[in-house]
Scaffold this motif. Structure first.
Motif, PDB file in Angstrom:
ATOM      1  N   HIS A 125       6.378   1.254  -4.593  1.00  0.00           N
ATOM      2  CA  HIS A 125       7.730   1.219  -4.597  1.00  0.00           C
ATOM      3  C   HIS A 125       7.085  -0.360  -3.500  1.00  0.00           C
ATOM      4  O   HIS A 125       5.859  -0.185  -3.236  1.00  0.00           O
ATOM      5  CB  HIS A 125       7.767   2.103  -2.933  1.00  0.00           C
ATOM      6  CG  HIS A 125       9.099   2.502  -3.623  1.00  0.00           C
ATOM      7  ND1 HIS A 125       9.707   3.449  -4.259  1.00  0.00           N
ATOM      8  CD2 HIS A 125       8.374   4.516  -3.387  1.00  0.00           C
ATOM      9  CE1 HIS A 125      10.645   4.330  -4.438  1.00  0.00           C
ATOM     10  NE2 HIS A 125       9.292   5.371  -4.471  1.00  0.00           N
ATOM     11  N   THR A 126       7.734  -1.312  -4.137  1.00  0.00           N
ATOM     12  CA  THR A 126       7.378  -2.880  -4.488  1.00  0.00           C
ATOM     13  C   THR A 126       8.089  -3.591  -3.927  1.00  0.00           C
ATOM     14  O   THR A 126       9.681  -3.210  -3.857  1.00  0.00           O
ATOM     15  CB  THR A 126       7.038  -3.475  -5.505  1.00  0.00           C
ATOM     16  OG1 THR A 126       8.013  -3.629  -6.536  1.00  0.00           O
ATOM     17  CG2 THR A 126       5.859  -3.207  -5.995  1.00  0.00           C
ATOM     18  N   LYS A 127       8.378  -4.926  -3.276  1.00  0.00           N
ATOM     19  CA  LYS A 127       9.147  -5.319  -3.136  1.00  0.00           C
ATOM     20  C   LYS A 127       8.988  -7.039  -2.267  1.00  0.00           C
ATOM     21  O   LYS A 127       8.075  -7.493  -2.040  1.00  0.00           O
ATOM     22  CB  LYS A 127      10.534  -4.590  -1.036  1.00  0.00           C
ATOM     23  CG  LYS A 127       9.233  -5.238  -0.115  1.00  0.00           C
ATOM     24  CD  LYS A 127       9.664  -3.992   1.295  1.00  0.00           C
ATOM     25  CE  LYS A 127       9.134  -4.689   2.688  1.00  0.00           C
ATOM     26  NZ  LYS A 127       8.118  -4.416   2.997  1.00  0.00           N
TER      27      LYS A 127
ATOM     28  N   ASN B  82       2.248  -4.420  -3.825  1.00  0.00           N
ATOM     29  CA  ASN B  82       2.850  -5.044  -5.213  1.00  0.00           C
ATOM     30  C   ASN B  82       1.939  -5.468  -5.998  1.00  0.00           C
ATOM     31  O   ASN B  82       2.638  -5.337  -7.165  1.00  0.00           O
ATOM     32  CB  ASN B  82       3.885  -6.702  -4.413  1.00  0.00           C
ATOM     33  CG  ASN B  82       4.902  -5.891  -3.437  1.00  0.00           C
ATOM     34  OD1 ASN B  82       5.684  -5.636  -3.660  1.00  0.00           O
ATOM     35  ND2 ASN B  82       5.281  -7.360  -3.707  1.00  0.00           N
TER      36      ASN B  82
ATOM     37  N   VAL C 113       5.555   6.887  -8.174  1.00  0.00           N
ATOM     38  CA  VAL C 113       5.842   5.558  -8.239  1.00  0.00           C
ATOM     39  C   VAL C 113       5.062   4.411  -7.345  1.00  0.00           C
ATOM     40  O   VAL C 113       4.956   5.308  -5.629  1.00  0.00           O
ATOM     41  CB  VAL C 113       7.719   5.926  -7.595  1.00  0.00           C
ATOM     42  CG1 VAL C 113       8.818   4.602  -8.201  1.00  0.00           C
ATOM     43  CG2 VAL C 113       7.837   6.761  -8.989  1.00  0.00           C
TER      44      VAL C 113
ATOM     45  N   GLY D 156       0.320  -2.683  -7.664  1.00  0.00           N
ATOM     46  CA  GLY D 156       2.364  -1.852  -8.650  1.00  0.00           C
ATOM     47  C   GLY D 156       2.501  -2.635 -10.244  1.00  0.00           C
ATOM     48  O   GLY D 156       2.510  -1.782 -10.661  1.00  0.00           O
TER      49      GLY D 156
END
Lengths: 152, 306, 497, 465, 222
Positions: free
Chosen positions: D8-10, D410, D6, D413
């Motif tokens: 992880h993006t923000k 990001n 996975v 992702g």
């Protein structure tokens, strides 16, 4: 006279001949940091504040280049730009800046000039100005400290 | 009884003239002017800072005239005084023996030498007429307070038959009459036709039976003056023919022609039913009033009073 | 129970001129009026299109968008005694649309939705600018004298939907198209009702999409196709029994291979109730039907519907993979009446950009493939092939039928009739800023059902008229004669000079 | 089954105002100042949020407008017009289109995949990857529901030589000294672009992103950051022949890249000695006949081959040669030679969108390098000013490493999720199964010819409409 | 709405000269409508002042902000968080706005940048005219919707003065005679009889007199 000794913010309507990205970059190469070019969808999009902020932040002079009178795609954009430029000129005159730091040049219907022609003409026109007393200490174009992203 | 009221009531053709007070405190100046009119007119109007230019107060000038045996008409404009000052001045004038008051709006302050002045216009001229009438007849001031002694004055008002809209001019006259005007002095008449029309409308409303109308005349000194009045002075109606007639004579003879025309106008006025007199406004040309009166066949004036 | 469809032709609804909901409709041209105008009214007098208007002595150019530009036989700007008028292209015109729906197509569709007629010649209303497929294909019309042209009244553009000859309803639609599914939730009840009422008026159908069967549609049960999709939102026996056609959605052209996705913002109370879900939570439809992994499984599905509503026609909506031909034949053998091929370039719903253009093939390829395969299998006459996914104009309809479809489903064209500008922001925030694909109560108010109904009716009457004209030029009396007639088409890229 | 991968993006905000397609031209004079003005009704609050960034002289009205045209269509005095933002039009070039660039910005900012409504707006097909469609099926070939995590789809790939059989010595499995494969959790490797206004700080950021993603960053050896600044194991130093001979490159590398030349074997051997723990990748430029060269390199001992096209996805030599076809030919050559699984084929050049990753793999690559996208993730406008010696309009040189890393994470992702979308639709659960799966794709040329090839005859006197 | 115009720049410069940190505060209400003190004008003025200060070599901080309404305290208090950064506020509100801001921030000099002009209407593009004097006792019914108090130079209530000619005012031929307009309108709907009566002297106490006027609506109060 070295016409690059003053900095010019040049706003131009994207319908001015030969004003694409290539020509724009060629001009920036030619004049270096003394010119900053801003394409507009129409010169009528320009507000007096654009001109003032350019003078305030980085330019000795701010000029607008428009389509010939009667040839605006948006019918009257260049006419409106002219009035707005007039207002900006009045405002800077009121604080003692030379009116000629702000101006508008309309293209001619018969003999259309290119962006490069205008750049040359205007660069030489503003080269006669004294250094802008607003840009003290002189910081040039690339100063990252100048951030005042206030509302229009 | 005051002279003007007496002449009018007797049914004779009345003659009044206008006199501007000096731009100074010299009492002689006004008396000298009045002297030129002595026995030629029934009453002398004293203007109230006319064209909004500061002069000796009309009330003081009237008092001086009264003391010297003239019957003055005190012109009062609502431009400079609020209702308190106006009412108190009316009482003061009556106390000084002034018996005629002409209630006016006044020229706008922006025309004169004090354009920064506030224009009071608390009452308008019609309201002012009504206030004076109430003071005189019902012995009360605005709001109903009783007066110990009412001012027994003859109340005048102005009318301009040449202002627009013509239809409403008579309504306004009617309102002035209803408010209590005893006599009306009109704006200078050059357009006799329009004046006749106005009079006709006044007669239709039976106004001529309720009020004495004095037609206003001003002799023209020159074509230049005529032009100035035509184009620059508010409320003037100088037909092109009048101007042409003056321009038709050499400039040296224009003054004479002006007087001739003025005389003709007065003669014309005499013919109009309901016109009770003439009001001659010879602006800074009081010397010629006597001649005009003579030539118009209005002299000598009935002598009475003082 | 009446098993036979009404064979008498239905009366066509009338065109009711239905202008834009917005104050300033967008057209191709604009007339500029300078202050020199003396208000003489000459322009009002010469203009045959109602561009100018005189009111209380003031002459106004009110309807720029109706101006036909340089095609005008009596241009106001030439007749104006003081030269106060000048013609310019509307600058905004160039800022709208995209390659599939270039400005000309958008504006001409709006024109048809307003007037029920094809636009003037200054607008290109037949092809888009995508550079391939329909846009490079042309109809080849015979020389006028060669074929005898039938009368308009003789030409039939209706089609039968049940070609199986079984016990189910005989259904004829009066135009060779019906409305594709747009779910309650992706659009509000207003466009949904507009589409279904328009379908009723035109004697055709409209699909509910996968978001359930709102009660408001009940009066139009006979014109509703209810959809059974992988999420089974709002699917109940009762809803299946209400309709004449039930549609299985295996896949959709907007996002082949992916299930539907309704963003949380759009799941309002009404939507949640209909879908038996929770307000504010996004809803994903799985992909595919996890109960269907073979043609045999598919048959179970069809049998299930037939058990609940034996008279219903079963439509199978599939996407266009390589083996679309196999899928179509499989559907036939599973008992479907209609196979609905949804090409990859269509779709109205929100979809990942990557899914829109890259997965499965455009409808132009799928239809001839399926048509040929069904012919080879000998069952072409037993099943109705409906195509969708990028059908924008009556010419697209004619072309795809000539490629082998029986009829088409419309979707985006309906939305454009409702004044979609194709800004592609249906999915973001409150949804469509123009009140079409939104469930935001404030934005929904931008549109009224009756207005929408009329616009869609007008558009499709214009399409119908155009199809009749094309058939007449081809010397055909029925649109059925056009099916599979690729000889009526020329592809510019392959044209031999 | 490998551990679930996975990313992880923000949200990582832009440093500069993004340039978007729309422009609004609103005359202020003559405005009736309507009580309920269309401007206040703007669904996107464009007019309320309007501001001028004096540093860039960017008027946000061009950047926030979403093109719904309601203001244009409702202003009672028709004072508002629409335009296309000239800055937008001037972004990039024919390949790196404004649309691609702005979508990359969006992904780097949000980590989300681009979603839009109302169908596909683009051309029917185009050159290179634009003339391919991937396949899916709804019935006869069931897919798995992996996109929303309900079932696992692996994107992991192996780099190196995959043994087609196991070696036993008696009952013991033979352990080789050198690692045969290096695993990457997704088929996307990062690569420092050929040019750009980046600095050492930027490279640090990219290296950190590679490390966080578990993938690699290829970079010229001389740019290699200090060990303290970036974990060396995620770096692929690109070593030139002289560098190889002087033994450059870092000792922790799992992968090293050398350039193909006539003498590549020399460098290869030198590197094998100096970096015994590393796999060596040979980069072969995409020129005419590249498949021959790939084959020869493969036969001569390289286990990883990188086929490099130019940044427009074409041969550096001949513009008509497209990387799509280059990968296919190289892949097929290896297959025909029966050594496909003995080498890993990497591709680079013109990989601009997530769909290009999937399509390059379908054409036969095991994994791809992305280069300019990781620059565009930093708001690069592909204006090429840096190439001309002009200043960077978005001052990439001043971007802090942490920001750079997050933006690239990001972007990747979002790419990863899109890869899942495509694989999910195709019913493919493992990226290794996607490689060379041309049977699960469709090519424009074939389809178009099959469908329309016969439609070229226009009979005498017939009219086209 | 309330109309205003900007003061001459020299006067503004003079009045803010003692302060080092100035907030130029616009008002998005009436003064924005008349293009004197809205967000745009605020930006222009702030920019102008910054440039003027730089020219004079002054080290000052000038920033801008625009409130929805300066005359409503609920909007003004929103500045509480930032107000400490400033020595003075240059307000582009009307006189009421300036005073409301001053009342909330008693320790801070609030300087007006506008001259508040009148209650007016927008007659045309860039053209505003006075149309109401706020007399507190509206008589527009009698005058056909045209207020002689605002629009007659002499505030006459009983008909035009002698100077009304060709529908123009004697004071300024540019200005239409309000009475001409009144009469034309009333004639149009046959209501001239409204003018027959004599209008009594105006009760000016509703306009001014007992200090600032107040409106109290008990039903609206807490």
């Amino acid at each position: 006279m070295d016409i690059r000794k003053r900095s010019l913010a040049l706003f131009y309507c994207q319908n001015v001949p030969q004003s694409g990205i290539k020509q724009r970059q060629a001009l920036e190469k030619l004049y270096g940091p003394s010119i900053k070019l801003f394409p507009l969808p129409c010169s009528g999009r320009l507000e007096p504040l654009h001109l003032l902020r350019a003078l305030e932040e980085f330019a000795d002079a701010a000029y607008v280049v428009t389509c010939p009178e009667g040839a605006c795609r948006y019918f009257e954009g260049n006419l409106r730009a002219r009035k707005r430029v007039e207002l900006a000129r009045k405002i800077i005159a009121s604080i003692g800046l030379e009116e000629d730091r702000v101006g508008i040049v309309m293209n001619e219907k018969e003999r259309q000039k290119s962006l490069a022609d205008f750049a040359k003409e205007l660069m030489s026109r503003v080269s006669g100005l004294r250094p802008s007393p607003v840009l003290r200490p002189r910081t040039g174009f690339e100063d990252p400290e100048r951030k005042q992203g206030d509302k229009l | 009884m005051r002279r003007l009221e007496e002449v009018l009531k007797s049914g004779k053709f009345a003659v009044t003239a206008e006199c501007g007070p000096p731009k100074g405190a010299d009492p002689e100046a006004i008396l000298k002017k009045a002297e030129l009119l002595k026995d030629k007119v029934d009453a002398i109007n004293v203007t109230d800072n006319q064209t909004a230019i500061v002069r000796m107060s009309s009330m003081a000038a009237c008092a001086l005239l009264k003391q010297n045996g003239f019957d003055p008409v005190l012109q009062m404009v609502v431009r400079d005084r609020n209702r308190i000052a106006l009412q108190s001045d009316v009482l003061g004038a009556a106390a000084l023996g002034i018996e005629n008051i002409l209630c006016l709006s006044g020229d706008h302050q922006s025309f004169g030498n004090q354009p920064q002045a506030v224009g009071v216009f608390d009452l308008d001229s019609i309201q002012f007429v009504q206030v004076v009438r109430e003071m005189r007849d019902n012995e009360v001031i605005l709001g109903g307070d009783a007066l110990s002694k009412p001012p027994k004055v003859f109340i005048g008002a102005a009318a301009n038959p040449f202002g627009d809209p013509l239809g409403f001019r008579v309504v306004r006259l009617a309102k002035k009459v209803a408010a209590g005007a005893d006599f009306i002095q009109t704006q200078c008449i050059y357009n006799l036709e329009r004046f006749k029309k106005w009079m006709e409308m006044a007669r239709e409303r039976n106004l001529t039976e309720k009020v004495y109308i004095l037609g206003g005349v001003t002799p023209l000194k020159s074509a230049k003056m005529a032009k100035y009045m035509k184009y620059k002075v508010a409320g003037m109606d100088i037909p092109d023919a009048v101007l042409a007639r003056l321009e038709g004579v050499p400039s040296k003879k224009q003054a004479e022609e002006g007087i001739k025309m003025c005389v003709e106008t007065i003669q014309g006025l005499k013919e109009i039913p309901g016109v009770s007199g003439v009001h001659i406004m010879a602006i800074e040309w009081e010397a010629k009033v006597a001649e005009i009166v003579e030539r118009a066949g209005l002299g000598p004036r009935p002598t009475k009073g003082k | 129970m009446n098993l036979n469809s009404n064979s008498t032709r239905k009366e066509l609804p009338e065109v009711v001129r239905t202008p834009s909901r917005f104050r300033n409709p967008i057209g191709k041209y604009r007339l500029n009026r300078t202050t020199d105008c003396i208000g003489c009214g000459k322009c009002v007098e010469v203009c045959a299109y109602g561009v100018h208007e005189i009111k209380r002595g003031l002459v106004l150019t009110k309807n720029h968008y109706l101006c036909v530009g340089p095609d005008c036989p009596r241009p106001c700007y030439d007749e104006c005694p003081v030269q106060a008028l000048s013609l310019r292209k509307n600058p905004t015109f160039d800022a709208i649309g995209d390659l599939r729906w270039p400005p000309d197509l958008l504006v001409s569709t709006w024109y048809m939705a307003e007037t029920g007629d094809v636009p003037p010649a200054s607008l290109e209303y037949r092809v888009g600018a995508s550079g391939g497929g329909f846009d490079r294909m042309r109809l080849a019309l015979p020389p006028r004298q060669v074929k005898e042209e039938p009368e308009n009244e003789e030409i039939d553009v209706g089609i039968e939907l049940n070609r199986r000859d079984d016990n189910a309803h005989r259904i004829r639609i009066e135009v060779p198209f019906y409305g594709g599914g747009m779910s309650y939730g992706s659009v509000s009840i207003t466009p949904m009702l507009s589409r279904i009422k328009a379908a009723a008026a035109l004697g055709t159908f409209c699909s509910t999409g996968e978001g359930g069967y709102p009660d408001e549609l009940k009066p139009y049960d006979d014109h509703v196709i209810t959809q059974v999709a992988t999420g089974l939102f709002g699917v109940r026996e009762e809803t299946i029994q209400r309709v004449k056609i039930v549609e299985f959605k295996y896949a959709q052209g907007a996002k082949p291979g992916l299930g539907g996705h309704l963003l949380g913002d759009k799941v309002t109370e009404g939507v949640a109730r209909m879908r038996e879900a929770v307000v504010g939570y996004p809803l994903f439809s799985p992909f595919p039907f996890h109960s269907v992994y073979s043609v045999e499984d598919h048959k179970k599905h069809v049998d299930w519907i037939k058990a609940i509503n034996p008279l219903a026609l079963v439509a199978v909506k599939v996407s266009t993979p390589t083996d679309v031909d196999m899928v179509a034949v499989g559907s036939y053998y599973a008992g479907a009446h209609i196979v609905h091929l949804d090409g990859s370039y269509g779709g109205t719903g929100a979809a990942p950009d990557i899914a829109k253009k890259n997965i499965a093939m455009p409808i132009e390829y799928a239809v001839p493939k399926v048509h040929r395969f069904l012919q080879d299998e000998g069952v072409r006459d037993r099943i109705t092939v409906i195509a969708s996914g990028g059908i924008r104009t009556p010419h697209d309809v004619a072309k795809i039928i000539a490629l082998g479809a029986d009829g088409v489903c419309t979707g985006t064209a309906d939305l454009v009739a409702l004044e979609c500008v194709r800004c592609h922001n249906c999915e973001s925030g409150r949804g469509c800023a123009r009140g079409i694909a939104t469930t935001d109560p404030e934005l929904m108010e931008l549109m009224e059902v009756e207005w929408g109904r009329r616009r869609i009716v007008n558009l499709f009457l214009a399409w119908r008229k155009e199809l009749v004209r094309i058939l007449k030029r081809l010397g055909m009396k029925s649109i059925r004669e056009l099916v599979g007639r690729t000889d009526c088409l020329v592809h510019l890229d392959y044209m031999k000079r | 089954m490998p551990r679930k991968y996975v990313i992880h993006t923000k949200e990582v905000p832009n440093r500069f105002k993004a340039i978007s397609r729309s422009g609004v031209i609103a005359w202020e004079e003559g405005c009736l100042k309507c009580a309920v003005c269309v401007k206040t009704q703007c669904v996107y609050h464009v007019y309320e949020h309007r501001s001028l960034d004096p540093r860039q002289m960017i008027d946000s009205i061009d950047n926030e407008c979403m093109n719904c045209l309601r203001c244009v269509q409702s202003c009672p005095k028709q004072l508002i017009h629409k335009a296309i933002n000239p800055e937008y039009k001037s972004l990039g070039d024919d390949y790196w289109t404004p649309d691609i660039i702005s979508k990359l910005w969006y992904q780097a900012e949000t980590g989300k995949i681009p979603v839009s409504g109302a169908g596909y707006p683009g051309p029917f097909s185009g050159p290179n990857f634009d003339s391919m469609w991937t396949d899916m099926s709804e019935i006869v070939r069931p897919t798995r529901d992996g996109i929303h995590g309900r079932e696992y789809i692996s994107t992991a790939v192996d780099l190196g030589t995959k043994k087609d059989h196991l070696d036993f010595k008696g009952m013991e499995l033979v352990e080789e000294s050198a690692p045969a494969v290096v695993a990457a959790p997704l088929p996307i490797l990062l690569r420092v672009p050929a040019f750009g206004a980046f600095e050492q700080e930027t490279i640090k950021g990219w290296a950190r992103a590679a490390s966080r993603l578990g993938t690699f960053l290829a970079l010229p050896a001389e740019m290699n950051p200090e060990e303290a600044e970036a974990p060396q194991s995620c770096l692929i130093p690109i070593v030139s022949l002289p560098q190889a001979q002087s033994g450059q490159g870092n000792g922790h590398s799992l992968l090293v890249e050398i350039l193909w030349s006539e003498h590549w074997r020399k460098a290869f051997e030198r590197m094998s000695k100096s970096h015994p723990g590393a796999l060596i990748c040979v980069r072969v430029p995409f020129l005419k006949g590249a498949e021959e060269r790939v084959l020869s390199v493969a036969k001569n001992g390289a286990s990883i081959i990188h086929l490099e096209a130019d940044f427009h996805g074409r041969s550096q030599q001949d513009e008509t040669l497209l990387v799509r076809d280059g990968i296919r030919s190289a892949h097929l050559a290896l297959v025909q030679e029966g050594i496909r699984d003995e080498v890993t084929l990497l591709a680079s050049g013109g990989i601009a969108m997530a769909e290009h990753v999937a399509k390059a793999i379908i054409c036969g690559a095991d994994a791809v390098f992305i280069d300019f996208p990781i620059l565009i993730a930093l708001e690069c406008r592909m204006c090429l000013r840096c190439k001309e010696g002009l200043s960077c309009p978005v001052e990439i040189n001043t971007a802090p490493a942490s920001w750079v890393a997050s933006r690239v994470v990001n972007l990747v992702g979002a790419f990863h999720n899109q890869l899942l979308e495509v694989m999910g639709a195709m019913g493919i659960r493992d990226a290794r199964r996607l490689r060379g799966e041309v049977g699960r794709s469709m090519f424009f040329d074939e389809l178009d010819e099959a469908a329309f090839g016969q439609m070229g005859y226009l009979k005498e006197g017939y009219e086209l409409e | 709405m309330i109309t205003a115009t900007q003061k001459p720049i020299d006067e503004i410069k003079e009045t803010i000269s003692p302060y080092k940190r100035v907030l130029v505060l616009g008002c998005a209400s009436c003064v924005a409508e008349c293009a004197a003190g809205g967000e745009k004008e605020t930006g222009i003025l702030a920019s102008t002042l910054r440039m003027a200060a730089k020219m004079e070599g002054k080290e000052v901080t000038i920033r801008e902000k625009t409130l929805d309404r300066q005359c409503v305290k609920d909007f003004v208090v929103q500045m509480d968080d930032i107000i400490d950064e400033y020595d003075a506020v240059l307000s582009l509100g009307c006189g009421a706005g300036v005073q409301a801001v001053a009342e909330i921030f008693p320790e801070l000099p609030i300087i007006p940048a506008l001259n508040t002009e009148f209650l007016g209407e927008t007659r045309d593009q860039g053209f505003w005219v006075e149309s109401c004097v706020g007399c507190g006792d509206c008589m527009l019914y009698y005058f056909g919707g045209i207020c002689p108090l605002a629009r007659c130079s002499k505030q006459l209530l009983n008909g035009p003065c002698g100077g009304s000619k060709d529908g123009r005012c004697e004071v300024d031929p540019e200005v239409p005679c309000a009475w001409q307009l009144i009469i034309e309108r009333l004639e149009r709907f046959n209501a001239m009889d409204r003018l027959e009566k004599i209008f009594p002297p105006k009760d000016w106490s509703k306009k001014q007199g007992q200090g600032p006027r107040k409106i109290i609506r008990e039903d609206q109060q807490r």
